[in-house]
Design a protein around this motif. Structure first.
Motif, PDB file in Angstrom:
ATOM      1  N   THR A  60       0.840  -1.192   0.000  1.00 26.46           N
ATOM      2  CA  THR A  60       0.000   0.000   0.000  1.00 26.46           C
ATOM      3  C   THR A  60       0.880   1.249   0.000  1.00 26.46           C
ATOM      4  N   ASN A  79       0.258   5.801   0.219  1.00 24.33           N
ATOM      5  CA  ASN A  79      -0.628   6.962   0.236  1.00 24.33           C
ATOM      6  C   ASN A  79      -0.346   7.856  -0.965  1.00 24.33           C
ATOM      7  N   ALA A 121      -1.396  11.798  -2.657  1.00 28.52           N
ATOM      8  CA  ALA A 121      -2.014  13.105  -2.420  1.00 28.52           C
ATOM      9  C   ALA A 121      -1.593  14.087  -3.497  1.00 28.52           C
ATOM     10  N   THR A 171      -6.839  12.948  -1.932  1.00 27.74           N
ATOM     11  CA  THR A 171      -5.912  12.055  -1.249  1.00 27.74           C
ATOM     12  C   THR A 171      -6.524  10.660  -1.198  1.00 27.74           C
ATOM     13  N   THR A 219      -5.404   6.027  -0.730  1.00 27.99           N
ATOM     14  CA  THR A 219      -4.429   4.950  -0.576  1.00 27.99           C
ATOM     15  C   THR A 219      -4.571   3.973  -1.734  1.00 27.99           C
TER      16      THR A 219
END
Length: 215
Positions: free
Chosen positions: A63, A65, A67, A83, A85
């Motif tokens: 995974t 993140n 943004a 934003t 994941t």
């Protein structure tokens, strides 16, 4: 891990019937990267896509993140930010990010914004930032000035008011210089007062005026 089990010894007893083996992985964690993208702005919204890739398939879930961040382009006026994941299931090596770019009819400079990766799990980051470049598709507006007729006063003065017009609103600041010049009327004959200067059209403004004193 594999397990080995002992059983049924004919001339002995079993004190510990089970052994296990631990397999230590010697493969480095894959790395993540995000592409750049170039898109031409339209009159209506268009989509732009970037690809987030793993350098190699992983046996684990990965995974990261994601943004957006403003550059010279800002959200939500120029693009839709956000934003979230991304999740790479085992064996998956790429994911696509897609988002809308706002359309308009304004002449603008080339703009950009960013897509940033952070906080990876079961991977490292090789390229943490994608750059989206937005090319403008609107023509540069043109400037025109009108003709003016005034009646000469018996005494005093009267203003000749010229209107300078942009053919279309612009997303940029437009400037233009102006200056009077003699025709059959001259400053030497005291027909008008000479003047020069600069007109500044702020974004969205399409008309400005110039006043010349005639005597």
């Amino acid at each position: 891990p594999p397990i080995v089990t002992l059983s049924a010894p004919p001339n002995a007893t079993i004190a510990d019937s089970q052994g296990s083996a631990t397999i230590t992985d010697n493969d480095a964690a894959p790395s993540l990267s995000v592409t750049d993208a170039v898109v031409t702005e339209g009159n209506v919204a268009v989509n732009v896509s970037l690809t987030v890739s793993l350098s190699a398939p992983s046996g684990q879930t990965v995974t990261v993140n994601v943004a957006s961040a403003n550059g010279t382009a800002t959200a939500p006026q120029d693009y839709t930010g956000g934003t979230g994941t991304l999740t790479f299931a085992p064996g998956t090596t790429s994911q696509t990010l897609t988002g809308p770019i706002a359309g308009d009819l304004l002449d603008e400079a080339t703009e950009n914004f960013f897509v940033n990766l952070s906080a990876p799990v079961n991977a490292t980051i090789a390229d943490a930032q994608g750059v989206v470049t937005i090319n403008d598709d609107d023509p540069t507006p043109t400037l025109v000035i009108n003709n003016v007729t005034v009646t000469e006063p018996d005494s005093g003065s009267v203003n000749a008011v010229f209107t300078v017009t942009l053919s279309a609103a612009s997303g940029r600041t437009v400037t233009v210089n102006y200056a009077t010049a003699n025709g059959s009327a001259t400053t030497a004959n005291n027909d008008y007062s000479a003047r020069n200067g600069t007109l500044t059209f702020n974004p969205g403004v399409t008309t400005l005026t110039v006043q010349i004193v005639t005597l």
